[in-house]
Design a protein around this motif. Sequence first.
Motif, PDB file in Angstrom:
ATOM      1  N   ASN A   1       2.712   1.843  -3.339  1.00  0.00           N
ATOM      2  CA  ASN A   1       1.795   2.327  -4.379  1.00  0.00           C
ATOM      3  C   ASN A   1       1.496   3.814  -4.201  1.00  0.00           C
ATOM      4  O   ASN A   1       1.466   4.570  -5.177  1.00  0.00           O
ATOM      5  N   ILE A   2       1.267   4.239  -2.954  1.00  0.00           N
ATOM      6  CA  ILE A   2       1.017   5.658  -2.680  1.00  0.00           C
ATOM      7  C   ILE A   2       2.249   6.489  -3.019  1.00  0.00           C
ATOM      8  O   ILE A   2       2.154   7.576  -3.609  1.00  0.00           O
TER       9      ILE A   2
ATOM     10  N   ARG B   1       4.550   5.851  -5.228  1.00  0.00           N
ATOM     11  CA  ARG B   1       4.673   5.947  -6.692  1.00  0.00           C
ATOM     12  C   ARG B   1       3.651   6.925  -7.267  1.00  0.00           C
ATOM     13  O   ARG B   1       3.981   7.773  -8.105  1.00  0.00           O
ATOM     14  N   ASP B   2       2.401   6.822  -6.799  1.00  0.00           N
ATOM     15  CA  ASP B   2       1.338   7.664  -7.356  1.00  0.00           C
ATOM     16  C   ASP B   2       1.561   9.140  -7.058  1.00  0.00           C
ATOM     17  O   ASP B   2       1.238  10.003  -7.885  1.00  0.00           O
ATOM     18  N   ARG B   3       2.101   9.454  -5.872  1.00  0.00           N
ATOM     19  CA  ARG B   3       2.232  10.857  -5.451  1.00  0.00           C
ATOM     20  C   ARG B   3       3.558  11.497  -5.839  1.00  0.00           C
ATOM     21  O   ARG B   3       3.644  12.718  -5.937  1.00  0.00           O
ATOM     22  N   THR B   4       4.592  10.680  -6.027  1.00  0.00           N
ATOM     23  CA  THR B   4       5.922  11.258  -6.285  1.00  0.00           C
ATOM     24  C   THR B   4       6.572  10.749  -7.553  1.00  0.00           C
ATOM     25  O   THR B   4       7.538  11.353  -8.041  1.00  0.00           O
ATOM     26  N   GLY B   5       6.084   9.630  -8.090  1.00  0.00           N
ATOM     27  CA  GLY B   5       6.735   9.032  -9.248  1.00  0.00           C
ATOM     28  C   GLY B   5       7.917   8.157  -8.891  1.00  0.00           C
ATOM     29  O   GLY B   5       8.539   7.536  -9.761  1.00  0.00           O
TER      30      GLY B   5
ATOM     31  N   GLN C   1       0.827  -1.204   0.000  1.00  0.00           N
ATOM     32  CA  GLN C   1       0.000   0.000   0.000  1.00  0.00           C
ATOM     33  C   GLN C   1       0.865   1.260   0.000  1.00  0.00           C
ATOM     34  O   GLN C   1       0.624   2.201  -0.783  1.00  0.00           O
TER      35      GLN C   1
ATOM     36  N   LYS D   1       9.684   4.969  -7.983  1.00  0.00           N
ATOM     37  CA  LYS D   1       9.341   3.568  -8.188  1.00  0.00           C
ATOM     38  C   LYS D   1      10.182   2.672  -7.277  1.00  0.00           C
ATOM     39  O   LYS D   1      11.402   2.621  -7.394  1.00  0.00           O
TER      40      LYS D   1
END
Length: 335
Positions: free
Chosen positions: A13-14, A16-20, A10, A22
């Motif tokens: 994933n957050i 990656r989604d908020r900052t890019g 979790q 990986k």
Amino acid sequence: MNKESEIIEQAINILRDRTGIKVTWQTYGKAENRVYGIVFQERVMQFIVEYKKYLTAYQVDQIIRAKDFRFSLLVVAEQIAAPARELLRKKGVAYLEANGNIFINTSQAIIFLDGNKPIRETKPVTNRAFTKTGLKAVFHLLNNPDAIAGTYRQLAQETGIALGNIKYIIDGLAEAGYILPLSKRKVTLKNKRELLERWVAGYRETLKPDLFKGAFRIQVDENRDNWQDINLKDLNMEWSGEPAGELMTNYLQARVWTLYTPGLNDQQANAIGLVPDRKGDVLVYNKFWSEKNNNNTTAPPLLVYADLLITDDPRCIQTANLIYDHHIKHQIESN
């Protein structure tokens, strides 16, 4: 998938989604070994994972003292209090929070993100063992582990809790995994260290705020300078927190004075020289336990320990650990 794996997935994933950024993860060996690899830019960093639902500053030293030195430590939690995150960073301990907050500082990579708000969860059904009333019963059981083998009526008499509530509290403890059946009619407490941690958290958040009677200051300089000589026995009062820590260890010098009493009256206030003061450094709380303390000066060690821990003050936490080692450990960690 176990809980720590769910939180890692979790959080990543957050992140990656908020900052890019990986980041991926992988496990090594059996799940109970708790060894994970955090992969960033094709570099694998191995950690031993310690999972906590909610981490506060006072738990940080406990975790570090128990760490497995084969690998670096990664604390994975659903929520980490801001003081705890700061303390982990100062000690160089990696952490990953469900909301994507992360700190990793190794020779292979540095990853740091802070400021994400805690994830709101649907409020679960309350376990009756960790309500205000339940916490009082759990405190009694931690101080008197053999009491769990008695009848509900005996436990009600010992704690002053209504008989009808006792069954719900014991059922709650069993449901949470803190009661071990030994036979058809005999049980014992198990996972007592974990239960103690959960009690401290519940005491801090649920019970203690409800016990607060008020803040005061000692207006008589002589009483303030010689607070150790105040005859609390005759006043039906007991020190906890910093003054109790000072008396029990000679390690701490009290700055805030915590007192417990069944009821604060004019006689007690006049004897000590207490006057109400919202910014005062004498904090008075309702006594919630029924058994007598043979010391008659300080509250039960378990309560002193908790009051010191939840200050989030490093000097108080160190004192709490001393009290745990000398007064509590043998009872909590015995089978």
